[in-house]
Design an enzyme around this catalytic site. Sequence first.
Site, PDB file in Angstrom:
ATOM      1  CG  ASP A 138       9.221 -51.797  39.947  1.00  0.00           C
ATOM      2  OD1 ASP A 138       9.647 -51.654  39.556  1.00  0.00           O
ATOM      3  OD2 ASP A 138       8.100 -52.455  40.690  1.00  0.00           O
ATOM      4  CG  ASN A 153      13.772 -57.477  38.243  1.00  0.00           C
ATOM      5  OD1 ASN A 153      12.671 -58.275  37.856  1.00  0.00           O
ATOM      6  ND2 ASN A 153      14.582 -57.030  39.021  1.00  0.00           N
ATOM      7  CG  ASP A 184       6.888 -57.707  49.394  1.00  0.00           C
ATOM      8  OD1 ASP A 184       7.549 -58.262  49.046  1.00  0.00           O
ATOM      9  OD2 ASP A 184       6.386 -57.133  48.268  1.00  0.00           O
ATOM     10  CD  GLU A 208      11.872 -57.053  43.042  1.00  0.00           C
ATOM     11  OE1 GLU A 208      11.231 -57.942  43.988  1.00  0.00           O
ATOM     12  OE2 GLU A 208      10.710 -56.005  43.128  1.00  0.00           O
ATOM     13  CG  HIS A 265      12.824 -52.323  46.343  1.00  0.00           C
ATOM     14  ND1 HIS A 265      11.525 -51.608  46.568  1.00  0.00           N
ATOM     15  CD2 HIS A 265      12.877 -53.154  45.484  1.00  0.00           C
ATOM     16  CE1 HIS A 265      11.493 -52.717  47.005  1.00  0.00           C
ATOM     17  NE2 HIS A 265      11.334 -53.964  46.237  1.00  0.00           N
ATOM     18  NE  ARG A 266       9.644 -54.845  48.912  1.00  0.00           N
ATOM     19  CZ  ARG A 266       8.585 -52.828  49.115  1.00  0.00           C
ATOM     20  NH1 ARG A 266       9.411 -52.261  50.288  1.00  0.00           N
ATOM     21  NH2 ARG A 266       8.153 -52.874  49.088  1.00  0.00           N
ATOM     22  CE  LYS A 277      11.350 -54.071  42.353  1.00  0.00           C
ATOM     23  NZ  LYS A 277      11.309 -54.118  40.510  1.00  0.00           N
TER      24      LYS A 277
END
Length: 671
Positions: A51, A95, A319, A347, A407-408, A439
């Site tokens: 990003d 993204n 998040d 995402e 990613h999370r 990411k």
Amino acid sequence: MSDVRVIQPFRGPARGLARIPGSKSVTNRALILAALADGETILEGALFSRDTRILVAALQELGFSVDADESACRIKLVGLGGRIPKAKAKLHVGNAGTAARFLTAFLCLHPSGDYEIDGDAAMRTRPMAGLLRALESAGAKCLTPGGSPADSFPLRLITCGLVSGEVSCDASSSSQMLSALLMVAPLASGFSVRLSGTTVSEPFVEMTAKMCAHFGRPLIQSHGAWICSQPGAYRTPCIYAIEPDATAASYFIALPAVTGKESRVRLAGYDVSGLQGDTAFATVARACGASLHEETGALIAHSWTALRGGDFNFNAFSDTFLTVAALAPLFDKPVTLRGIGHTRHQETDRVLAMATELERLGVRVEPSAQSLRIDQSLDTLTIHPGREAMLAASRKAPVAIHTYEDHRVAMSFGILGSYNLHGNGQPWISIQDPACTGKTFPHFFEALEQLRGSFLRIAVDGGAASGKSSTSRAVAAAHGLMHVDTGAHYRSITRALLSASATPDNTRSVIAALPTLQLGTKITGHSAQLTLSGWVPMAAELRSPEVNAAVSRFAAMSEVRHFLFEYQRSQVSVAQAAGFSGIIMEGRDIGSVIMPDAEVRIFLEADVDARTARRAAEGQSDAVLSRDQQDASRITAPMVCADGATRIDNTSLSLLEVVEKVGLLIAQARS
Ligand code: CDP
Ligand code: CDP
């Protein structure tokens, strides 16, 4: 093609320094603000991930001078005070939500721009309409490539600079839209931003406002609208330090929940009251049983004292809900997570993703994944204890977790998989497409691995200016070790003894003065420094001509050496308690006397001419050779290359080459 990573459960405690990258949110905001400032800004500790690279590439494409040094985590950017060099460009934002929203508002500052922006398939479905409507009311045209009004990517932006007046923005689906407008607000005089509808993720808006203020343009809320009372270009702070990512930190706060007793993970640079709203995760973690200790400039996460369920609202730090959701099946009671509806448009649909993957492990969730698929308005998730179910689901083979390019999802299940569920180290979770962590956290799995190692001790000895300190500092940073410069100990003691009018010729004066010195340790970054009555002496005082002349003479006295012996040995426990994965200590007698059983022992050498030249280059006059002779010929703990130590002659080696050689020795010792 997605590959798979099998997670090896931790069979012992997690120990060491968690290597957390800089915050993505702070890095991308700082890039925009630096580009809008007048002059050069250096961003230290910047994140290099997909990003941020997207935003860096876009700024370069627009004609900005951006110099990125990835190995040093540093970005140098020359801002143009609101001017965008290129009036036409085609940009791709992948993204990356922040890049997408921030750039869209940023481009509208151009007085006659014509830009095409697109994102990948996922980005094309993410909300943009609130921002586009606001920008249109300020003069921009936001069109589809076909020329009709656009609600999302791909976009054609025809810009005419932002006209003054109030714009209203519906940022209920993403606070990034509001942040995007706030950052450009000071560049348009008389421009104000009113929020219509409710906002989500208020802390991110606060972060934006605090950073705008840091770059010299504070924003205030007046009658419900945001304005900048002194509009103009941002002012560069010259150097801006990016905080480590608080969301990424949540995985390492969570890890000691699953790695058992004696775990101790150090999160350097983490500030519970910093810019990032996600630091609030620490409060939830504590409520669930985390044992966290704050130090200046670091947080230490110890083994959790309980695994308690509960009811939590994650609206302001959503998040991190995935981190708790992944741990939840191990808790004693159900965990209810609220305020997470908006994460269904991130995402991926994160609520659905977590529900689906927990169900794949046999865990009961409410609402079920199927109900979530049917009803998009559901915004709460309850996860029931599921240890037995997970045992059954993974008995034969690891369960493959789908990550949905998120990613999370990958990182949170990476933490759950670290739990030794079967008790015998049998892997039970694998992560599909582990590279999706790129990411925000490209080296997440390596960072996790680093916490598995047993404590490592490295002894470095050598003559004056042989490169001990610079090498040890760099090795400490690269391998998450605590660095101890024992030369500085002798220098501190020398300075204190000289102040107390003690002299090396008068042993009694030394014996009288030593007990008055109160030794302590202060850790700053990777470096542990000796304190005297709580104070770290200044570097210049330690390298004064008087200290240079006297230090080896005091250091030759057995009284002085005995005085420091226990203190220096105790630094191993200090490093362990502070959560480092090892220690690197340098001096003259470390491999022979202080840590003769260190796993790695090194003796650095270089030509005396090269060494004298190095000191001269540092602006110091230092009788390198005579100090070496005194150090090598004294009776107590003379300088020697200890038996079995590896000699490294670095006369013609760069620091990097020496660090690489030490890296090989470390790898050998660890294997
Ligand atoms: O940086 P440089 O190599 O010039 O010296 P230092 O590491 O700051 O050490 C200063 C002095 O402290 C050395 O010359 C030694 O006399 C003494 N020293 C020692 O005797 N034993 C140690 N472990 C470290 C330093
Ligand atoms: O701690 P010690 O006195 O052994 O040496 P240092 O302070 O680490 O290094 C003395 C000088 O040599 C510093 O300016 C280093 O940058 C330089 N150096 C070098 O040019 N090449 C190396 N391989 C190591 C150090």
